[in-house]
Design an enzyme around this catalytic site. Sequence first.
Site, mmCIF file in Angstrom:
data_model
loop_
_atom_site.group_PDB
_atom_site.id
_atom_site.type_symbol
_atom_site.label_atom_id
_atom_site.label_comp_id
_atom_site.label_asym_id
_atom_site.label_seq_id
_atom_site.Cartn_x
_atom_site.Cartn_y
_atom_site.Cartn_z
ATOM 1 N N ARG A 52 -5.697 -12.639 -7.525
ATOM 2 C CA ARG A 52 -6.662 -12.932 -8.629
ATOM 3 C C ARG A 52 -6.581 -14.424 -8.700
ATOM 4 O O ARG A 52 -5.568 -14.615 -9.242
ATOM 5 C CB ARG A 52 -7.113 -11.934 -9.411
ATOM 6 C CG ARG A 52 -7.850 -10.591 -9.115
ATOM 7 C CD ARG A 52 -9.159 -10.698 -8.518
ATOM 8 N NE ARG A 52 -9.813 -9.537 -8.283
ATOM 9 C CZ ARG A 52 -9.895 -9.113 -6.607
ATOM 10 N NH1 ARG A 52 -9.339 -9.792 -5.822
ATOM 11 N NH2 ARG A 52 -10.436 -7.880 -6.946
ATOM 12 N N GLU B 233 -15.252 -17.975 -8.607
ATOM 13 C CA GLU B 233 -15.883 -17.620 -7.396
ATOM 14 C C GLU B 233 -17.012 -17.336 -7.257
ATOM 15 O O GLU B 233 -17.656 -16.682 -8.441
ATOM 16 C CB GLU B 233 -14.667 -16.591 -6.742
ATOM 17 C CG GLU B 233 -13.494 -17.101 -6.537
ATOM 18 C CD GLU B 233 -12.597 -15.989 -5.932
ATOM 19 O OE1 GLU B 233 -13.215 -14.764 -5.246
ATOM 20 O OE2 GLU B 233 -11.438 -15.898 -5.853
ATOM 21 N N HIS C 260 -11.360 -16.230 -0.522
ATOM 22 C CA HIS C 260 -11.264 -14.464 -0.807
ATOM 23 C C HIS C 260 -11.614 -13.884 0.309
ATOM 24 O O HIS C 260 -12.624 -12.967 0.443
ATOM 25 C CB HIS C 260 -12.216 -14.500 -2.012
ATOM 26 C CG HIS C 260 -11.696 -13.076 -2.702
ATOM 27 N ND1 HIS C 260 -11.681 -13.018 -4.175
ATOM 28 C CD2 HIS C 260 -10.905 -12.106 -2.291
ATOM 29 C CE1 HIS C 260 -11.324 -11.965 -4.422
ATOM 30 N NE2 HIS C 260 -10.815 -11.292 -3.327
HETATM 31 N N1 LIG Z 1 -7.850 -11.492 -1.619
HETATM 32 C C1 LIG Z 1 -8.207 -10.235 -1.342
HETATM 33 O O1 LIG Z 1 -9.386 -9.998 -0.490
HETATM 34 C C2 LIG Z 1 -7.652 -8.966 -1.807
HETATM 35 C C3 LIG Z 1 -7.041 -9.003 -3.133
HETATM 36 N N2 LIG Z 1 -6.404 -7.895 -3.454
HETATM 37 C C4 LIG Z 1 -5.826 -8.071 -4.928
HETATM 38 O O2 LIG Z 1 -4.519 -7.730 -4.754
HETATM 39 C C5 LIG Z 1 -4.164 -6.726 -5.961
HETATM 40 C C6 LIG Z 1 -3.090 -5.758 -5.396
HETATM 41 O O3 LIG Z 1 -3.683 -5.031 -4.608
HETATM 42 P P1 LIG Z 1 -2.783 -3.633 -3.935
HETATM 43 O O4 LIG Z 1 -1.584 -3.904 -3.601
HETATM 44 O O5 LIG Z 1 -3.854 -2.859 -3.046
HETATM 45 O O6 LIG Z 1 -2.747 -2.657 -5.531
HETATM 46 P P2 LIG Z 1 -1.658 -1.670 -5.983
HETATM 47 O O7 LIG Z 1 -2.223 -1.065 -7.251
HETATM 48 O O8 LIG Z 1 -1.187 -0.850 -4.816
HETATM 49 O O9 LIG Z 1 -0.271 -2.689 -6.586
HETATM 50 C C7 LIG Z 1 -0.513 -3.287 -7.665
HETATM 51 C C8 LIG Z 1 1.017 -3.471 -8.143
HETATM 52 O O10 LIG Z 1 1.133 -4.439 -9.254
HETATM 53 C C9 LIG Z 1 1.925 -3.922 -10.076
HETATM 54 N N3 LIG Z 1 1.930 -4.399 -11.228
HETATM 55 C C10 LIG Z 1 0.724 -4.243 -12.197
HETATM 56 N N4 LIG Z 1 0.744 -5.106 -13.299
HETATM 57 C C11 LIG Z 1 1.990 -5.538 -13.214
HETATM 58 C C12 LIG Z 1 2.572 -6.616 -14.140
HETATM 59 N N5 LIG Z 1 2.310 -6.780 -15.370
HETATM 60 N N6 LIG Z 1 3.934 -7.206 -13.446
HETATM 61 C C13 LIG Z 1 4.217 -6.839 -12.391
HETATM 62 N N7 LIG Z 1 3.746 -6.071 -11.442
HETATM 63 C C14 LIG Z 1 2.571 -5.420 -12.017
HETATM 64 C C15 LIG Z 1 1.655 -2.408 -10.216
HETATM 65 O O11 LIG Z 1 2.871 -1.704 -10.495
HETATM 66 C C16 LIG Z 1 1.704 -2.291 -8.571
HETATM 67 O O12 LIG Z 1 2.828 -1.878 -7.915
HETATM 68 C C17 LIG Z 1 -5.673 -5.982 -6.280
HETATM 69 O O13 LIG Z 1 -5.685 -5.688 -7.533
HETATM 70 C C18 LIG Z 1 -6.743 -7.334 -6.104
HETATM 71 O O14 LIG Z 1 -6.770 -8.108 -7.236
HETATM 72 C C19 LIG Z 1 -6.194 -6.846 -2.982
HETATM 73 C C20 LIG Z 1 -7.037 -6.801 -1.751
HETATM 74 C C21 LIG Z 1 -7.546 -7.606 -1.201
HETATM 75 O O1 LIG Z 2 -10.151 -5.374 -2.618
HETATM 76 C C1 LIG Z 2 -10.177 -6.285 -3.376
HETATM 77 O O2 LIG Z 2 -9.640 -6.540 -4.711
HETATM 78 C C2 LIG Z 2 -10.683 -7.594 -2.899
HETATM 79 O O3 LIG Z 2 -10.619 -8.719 -3.565
HETATM 80 C C3 LIG Z 2 -11.419 -7.578 -1.711
HETATM 81 O O4 LIG Z 2 -11.152 -7.010 -0.546
#
Ligand SMILES: NC(=O)C1=CN([C@@H]2O[C@H](COP(=O)(O)OP(=O)(O)OC[C@H]3O[C@@H](n4cnc5c(N)ncnc54)[C@H](O)[C@@H]3O)[C@@H](O)[C@H]2O)C=CC1
Ligand SMILES: O=C(O)C(=O)CO
Length: 319
Positions: free
Chosen positions: A239, A268, A286
């Site tokens: 993000r 965004e 994004h």
């Molecule tokens: N650019 C895009 O299109 C996308 C963006 N995202 C972003 O990526 C993020 C992560 O996605 P996932 O890996 O699927 O989520 P997830 O929930 O599987 O992993 C997030 C990880 O971050 C860790 N975490 C949380 N707070 C933390 C902190 N303060 N310090 C260190 N680690 C911390 C958690 O322990 C967890 O292991 C989402 O929340 C979203 O914001 C996800 C998918 C697509």
């Molecule tokens: O899933 C998310 O968090 C995204 O940013 C878009 O897939």
Amino acid sequence: MGKPVIWITRQLSDATLDRAQRDYEVIWDPADEPGSAEDIIAMSARVDGMIPCHSEHFSAEVVAQLDPRLKIIANHSVGVDHCELPSLKARGIVVTNTPGVLSDATAELALMLMLGAARHAVAGDRLVRSGQWQSWSPAMLVGKQVSGARLGIIGMGGVGRAFARKARGLDMEIHYHNRRRLTAEEEAGATYHADLDALLAVSDFLSLHCPATPETIGLMNAVRLAQMPKGCVIVNTARGSLVDEAALLDALSSGHVGAAGLDCFVTEPGGNPAFAGHDNVMMMPHVGSATVATRDAMGFKALDNLDHFFRGETPPDQL
Ligand SMILES: NC(=O)C1=CN([C@@H]2O[C@H](COP(=O)(O)OP(=O)(O)OC[C@H]3O[C@@H](n4cnc5c(N)ncnc54)[C@H](O)[C@@H]3O)[C@@H](O)[C@H]2O)C=CC1
Ligand SMILES: O=C(O)C(=O)CO
């Protein structure tokens, strides 16, 4: 009893829309405009459930005005920073997300941004495209080698781990900081740093994969960027709010940060026009999860969550 009524806020994949229209009474506008606060509030009186994206914002103010008819928000995203979860919970509205199914696609984009930023993909493409490439030089567009370099990952969840798996294919040395230490099997040789500063000090490349929370907003500020090795490369597909953009721009100008690959921005859509002044920044709008297979999988996951809910069961991805 008739089918539950749901609002799909954006242009989801054809397979998702077909399945949704088979099983639900769907309100959907092909104009594909983000839903405003007014839209969300008005729609809450017409539907039992919603499939919004991260482009629809459920602030505490909006949540306070939702009609009691709305029972579930089945997000088409894994990130839920657009939802004020405590207010939704207090209102008894179920919230779900789409973990796992988008990890590979997002990690692929992070890999592309890391390589593209390190190897001057933006400047190189522009040079060839413009017809200005007039001579070859061993000094032209010399980049930073990725193979064998140290990669720091903040947030070792679904996307972070998928990225680590792909980076291992480039012989990168993986280091990470996470809320919890992974098991030895999950770590697969990666080095855990309980202390974020210790991770930053060794990260020639740094990729952000944690959610935006009050704890992580502004995480990569001037002080933390200064702790990284000179010439480091920053990748952000998580993000925009995790990065202090003014501090990153300063670090790019001074050369302390050598390059950046950014899929996410504080503002965004639009992004931050100041980054366009830096050829060593590769940007995408994004689209981390934007592959055909992943869009179907995200839509189906959102629908699975709705199906469970309307059968009276706990949705698998309830937060
Ligand atoms: N650019 C895009 O299109 C996308 C963006 N995202 C972003 O990526 C993020 C992560 O996605 P996932 O890996 O699927 O989520 P997830 O929930 O599987 O992993 C997030 C990880 O971050 C860790 N975490 C949380 N707070 C933390 C902190 N303060 N310090 C260190 N680690 C911390 C958690 O322990 C967890 O292991 C989402 O929340 C979203 O914001 C996800 C998918 C697509
Ligand atoms: O899933 C998310 O968090 C995204 O940013 C878009 O897939």
